[in-house]
Design an enzyme around this catalytic site. Structure first.
Site, short mmCIF file in Angstrom:
data_model
loop_
_atom_site.label_atom_id
_atom_site.label_comp_id
_atom_site.label_asym_id
_atom_site.label_seq_id
_atom_site.Cartn_x
_atom_site.Cartn_y
_atom_site.Cartn_z
N LYS A 16 43.14 -80.84 9.41
CA LYS A 16 41.80 -81.40 9.23
C LYS A 16 41.76 -82.33 8.01
O LYS A 16 42.71 -82.34 7.20
CB LYS A 16 40.81 -80.24 9.06
CG LYS A 16 40.69 -79.34 10.30
CD LYS A 16 39.70 -78.20 10.03
CE LYS A 16 39.61 -77.23 11.20
NZ LYS A 16 38.64 -76.13 10.93
N TYR A 56 34.57 -79.80 19.38
CA TYR A 56 33.92 -78.52 19.06
C TYR A 56 32.76 -78.21 20.00
O TYR A 56 31.84 -77.48 19.63
CB TYR A 56 33.46 -78.52 17.61
CG TYR A 56 34.56 -78.21 16.62
CD1 TYR A 56 35.31 -77.03 16.72
CD2 TYR A 56 34.85 -79.06 15.56
CE1 TYR A 56 36.33 -76.72 15.81
CE2 TYR A 56 35.86 -78.76 14.65
CZ TYR A 56 36.58 -77.59 14.78
OH TYR A 56 37.57 -77.28 13.88
N ASN A 119 38.90 -75.22 5.84
CA ASN A 119 40.03 -74.32 6.10
C ASN A 119 41.28 -75.03 6.65
O ASN A 119 42.11 -74.44 7.33
CB ASN A 119 39.59 -73.13 6.96
CG ASN A 119 39.10 -73.54 8.33
OD1 ASN A 119 39.12 -74.73 8.66
ND2 ASN A 119 38.67 -72.59 9.14
N HIS A 122 43.37 -76.55 12.29
CA HIS A 122 42.85 -76.01 13.55
C HIS A 122 44.00 -75.70 14.49
O HIS A 122 44.98 -76.43 14.53
CB HIS A 122 41.93 -77.05 14.22
CG HIS A 122 41.68 -76.73 15.65
ND1 HIS A 122 40.72 -75.85 16.06
CD2 HIS A 122 42.30 -77.15 16.80
CE1 HIS A 122 40.75 -75.73 17.39
NE2 HIS A 122 41.70 -76.52 17.85
N GLU A 133 42.30 -79.12 24.89
CA GLU A 133 42.38 -79.86 23.63
C GLU A 133 43.53 -80.87 23.65
O GLU A 133 43.38 -81.99 23.16
CB GLU A 133 42.53 -78.89 22.46
CG GLU A 133 41.23 -78.11 22.22
CD GLU A 133 41.34 -76.97 21.20
OE1 GLU A 133 40.31 -76.35 20.93
OE2 GLU A 133 42.46 -76.71 20.69
#
Ligand code: RTP
Length: 155
Positions: A16, A56, A119, A122, A133
Site C-alpha cells: 500500500k 474494496y 498497515n 494487502h 483481485e
C-alpha cells in the site's frame, strides 16, 4: 518437472502507499521470495479513487470505506501476484493480523506497522478473492508462467 495445481496457486499482494513511502518494497518482496514463492506479475500503479473503490467493493458499507479508498489512491502501490503451494493462506500469515497491534512479531505488519489504517500491505483472503483481485489489477498477459531452478528443491 510438471507443477501440480496446488503449486500453481496464486494470490494478489499489494504494498500500500504507506509501505512504498516508508521504503519497505524490497523488504516485503524479499520475504515472499526467500520463503520460496514465485513472483509472476509486478507493477507500480497509482490507483484512482474509483479503482480503489472497486478493489474494496466488499467493504463499501463500512464506516472507514471512504478513508480507506482515499488512502489506497493516495500514491503508488506495488501490485504483485505470487505463486506457490498454500500461498493464499500462508501469505496472510506472513502479513499478520489486520490490526498491527494484534499481529505477531515476525509478521510484516507485526514488524513494521502500528495503525490499522496504515498497515502497509494487502493480501487476498481466499481463492475467490484472489481470482477476482488478480483479474482486477492485471491483464492476463501480464501474468508470467516460468520455471525457476529452485522449483525442484522446493517441491
Ligand atoms: P487487506 O484486505 O488490506 O489485506 O486487510 P484485511 O483483509 O486484513 O482487512 P479487511 O477487513 O479486509 O480490511 C481492509 C483494510 O481496511 C482497513 N481497515 N481500517 N479503520 C478501521 O477500523 C479499519 N478496519 C480495516 C485496513 O487497512 C485493512 O487492511
Amino acid at each position: 518437472q510438471e507443477l501440480s495445481a496446488a503449486e500453481l496457486e496464486r494470490t494478489f499482494i499489494a504494498i500500500k502507499p504507506d509501505g512504498v513511502q516508508r521504503g519497505l518494497i524490497a523488504e516485503i518482496i524479499a520475504r515472499f521470495e526467500r520463503k520460496g514463492y514465485k513472483l509472476v506479475a509486478i507493477k507500480l500503479v497509482h490507483p484512482t479513487k474509483d479503482f480503489a473503490e472497486k478493489h474494496y467493493d466488499d467493504l463499501k458499507a463500512r464506516p472507514f470505506f471512504n478513508g480507506l479508498t482515499d488512502f489506497l489512491s493516495s500514491g503508488p502501490v506495488v501490485a504483485m501476484v505470487w505463486e506457490g503451494q498454500g500461498v493464499i493462506k500462508y501469505g496472510r500469515k506472513m502479513i499478520g493480523a489486520t490490526a498491527p497491534l494484534a499481529s505477531e512479531p515476525g509478521t510484516i505488519r507485526g514488524d513494521f506497522a502500528i495503525a490499522v489504517g496504515r498497515n502497509i500491505i494487502h493480501g487476498s483472503d481466499g481463492p475467490e478473492t484472489a481470482k477476482d483481485e488478480i483479474a482486477l489489477w492485471f491483464k492476463p498477459e501480464e501474468l508470467l508462467t516460468y520455471k525457476k531452478e529452485t522449483d525442484k528443491w522446493l517441491y
